[in-house]
Design a protein around this motif. Structure first.
Motif, PDB file in Angstrom:
ATOM      1  N   SER A 187       6.043   1.278   0.564  1.00  0.00           N
ATOM      2  CA  SER A 187       6.230   2.478  -0.267  1.00  0.00           C
ATOM      3  C   SER A 187       5.944   2.178  -1.735  1.00  0.00           C
ATOM      4  CB  SER A 187       7.660   3.004  -0.100  1.00  0.00           C
ATOM      5  OG  SER A 187       7.913   3.382   1.236  1.00  0.00           O
ATOM      6  N   THR A 190       2.190   1.561  -2.185  1.00  0.00           N
ATOM      7  CA  THR A 190       1.419   2.813  -2.182  1.00  0.00           C
ATOM      8  C   THR A 190       1.500   3.504  -3.533  1.00  0.00           C
ATOM      9  OG1 THR A 190       1.794   3.126   0.192  1.00  0.00           O
ATOM     10  CG2 THR A 190       1.192   5.071  -1.092  1.00  0.00           C
ATOM     11  N   THR A 191       2.695   3.559  -4.106  1.00  0.00           N
ATOM     12  CA  THR A 191       2.858   4.198  -5.418  1.00  0.00           C
ATOM     13  C   THR A 191       2.085   3.455  -6.497  1.00  0.00           C
ATOM     14  OG1 THR A 191       5.077   4.910  -4.751  1.00  0.00           O
ATOM     15  CG2 THR A 191       4.538   5.035  -7.093  1.00  0.00           C
ATOM     16  N   TYR A 262      12.396   4.921  -4.669  1.00  0.00           N
ATOM     17  CA  TYR A 262      12.256   4.072  -3.488  1.00  0.00           C
ATOM     18  C   TYR A 262      13.182   2.859  -3.550  1.00  0.00           C
ATOM     19  CZ  TYR A 262       8.109   6.462  -1.627  1.00  0.00           C
ATOM     20  OH  TYR A 262       7.255   7.380  -1.082  1.00  0.00           O
ATOM     21  N   GLY A 267      14.530   6.931  -1.681  1.00  0.00           N
ATOM     22  CA  GLY A 267      13.267   7.655  -1.600  1.00  0.00           C
ATOM     23  C   GLY A 267      13.397   9.157  -1.744  1.00  0.00           C
ATOM     24  N   VAL A 270      10.636  12.027  -4.204  1.00  0.00           N
ATOM     25  CA  VAL A 270       9.375  11.347  -4.524  1.00  0.00           C
ATOM     26  C   VAL A 270       8.162  12.243  -4.300  1.00  0.00           C
ATOM     27  CG1 VAL A 270      10.314   9.068  -3.983  1.00  0.00           C
ATOM     28  CG2 VAL A 270       9.138  10.363  -2.200  1.00  0.00           C
ATOM     29  N   THR A 271       8.361  13.403  -3.688  1.00  0.00           N
ATOM     30  CA  THR A 271       7.223  14.265  -3.343  1.00  0.00           C
ATOM     31  C   THR A 271       6.454  14.718  -4.574  1.00  0.00           C
ATOM     32  OG1 THR A 271       8.385  15.066  -1.378  1.00  0.00           O
ATOM     33  CG2 THR A 271       6.517  16.361  -2.141  1.00  0.00           C
ATOM     34  N   LEU A 274       4.516  11.809  -6.363  1.00  0.00           N
ATOM     35  CA  LEU A 274       3.346  11.374  -5.609  1.00  0.00           C
ATOM     36  C   LEU A 274       2.243  12.422  -5.634  1.00  0.00           C
ATOM     37  CD1 LEU A 274       4.988   9.667  -2.488  1.00  0.00           C
ATOM     38  CD2 LEU A 274       4.092   8.595  -4.564  1.00  0.00           C
TER      39      LEU A 274
END
Length: 299
Positions: A187, A190-191, A262, A267, A270-271, A274
């Motif tokens: 996670s 990815t960020t 995260y 988490g 976070v939507t 992102l």
């Protein structure tokens, strides 16, 4: 020189003038002293009423508030989350302590969501983001100066591979190796990859459209304004309202929010960060595609 002055002014200015601006705090409504503290603190705090301390702690552990004010048999209790930013926790404690003194009630402070022991000042995400931004700028500079102009597809592929590798490396170094960012590796990676790709593609796009001033523009967006408003050094709720608004729109601020969530807040929320990063990537890719089409037509 102008850019240096901007950097100094923003970094030093935000740090020296940091004070709470409607920092979200859960207040137990059935405890009158706790309510009085919320009122006495004024606009520095934004009270979120809760029925009991446990409800407030649930909000604190999900990152929805920065502190919880409740009462004890001998005084007042303040639960904070230094994981949301040490400067924010300290500033809220100062405000609540001043209000408690006016009520002549002792205050006890407890760090309910602490930072990792290897990142006690909470600077790991700031320096990670800054490092990735500088590396992304270097990649973009290399691609833009290539003797044979790379086509759009090649630019996007190279940038994507670079972002994935740098994001994974950053997550592994700050996570399992150093323990500074204790979130799920994939996670966090990815960020960080999204942040890296955002910086590289945006730099390429702006330079392709603006020429050399594009480098200055991306430095302002990602380093001069993006990093000091990201919440990596000065908590977001300690920034002036305009800076708080900008923070959520720029990639560094979005990345800091996502990684922090995260690592410490399961988490949650976070939507939006992102999607913000993905939006910047899509916009930069479209601008590069349009510019590539213009060059092809002119050949």
């Amino acid at each position: 020189m102008v850019l240096s002055c901007i950097l100094i002014g923003l970094y030093v200015g935000f740090s020296s003038a940091a004070k709470p601006h409607r920092a979200p705090v859960a207040v137990v409504t059935n405890q009158e002293p706790a309510q009085q503290v919320g009122v006495l603190a004024g606009p520095a705090l934004q009270a979120h009423p809760v029925g009991d301390r446990e409800s407030g702690l649930a909000l604190l552990r999900n990152g929805r508030v920065s502190a919880v004010i409740s009462t004890t048999p001998i005084g007042l209790r303040l639960d904070v989350a230094t994981a949301a930013g040490p400067t924010t926790a300290v500033s809220i404690e100062e405000e609540v302590s001043a209000a408690a003194a006016k009520l002549h009630r002792p205050l006890s402070t407890h760090d309910t969501v602490p930072l990792s022991p290897t990142d006690r000042r909470g600077l790991a995400m700031f320096f990670t983001g800054l490092s990735l931004s500088l590396a992304s700028s270097s990649l973009a500079h290399s691609l833009n100066r290539a003797h044979s102009r790379p086509p759009w597809r090649q630019r996007v592929c190279v940038t994507g591979v670079f972002g994935a590798l740098s994001g994974l490396a950053g997550a592994l170094v700050t996570g399992p190796l150093l323990g500074a960012l204790p979130g799920p590796v994939l996670s966090v990676a990815t960020t960080l990859a999204l942040l890296s790709v955002t910086g590289a593609l945006t730099t390429q796009a702006l330079v392709q459209w603006l020429g050399p001033p594009g480098h200055a523009a991306t430095t302002v967006l990602f380093v001069a304004v993006g990093m000091p408003t990201s919440g990596g050094i000065v908590g977001v709720h300690l920034l002036p309202p305009p800076a708080q608004f900008v923070s959520g729109l720029l990639p560094p601020g979005a990345a800091v929010r996502a990684v922090r969530s995260y690592c410490y807040f399961h988490g949650v929320q976070v939507t939006v960060p992102l999607l913000t990063l993905a939006g910047w990537i899509a916009a930069a890719a479209v601008l590069l595609w349009m510019r590539d089409g213009q060059y092809r037509q002119s050949e």
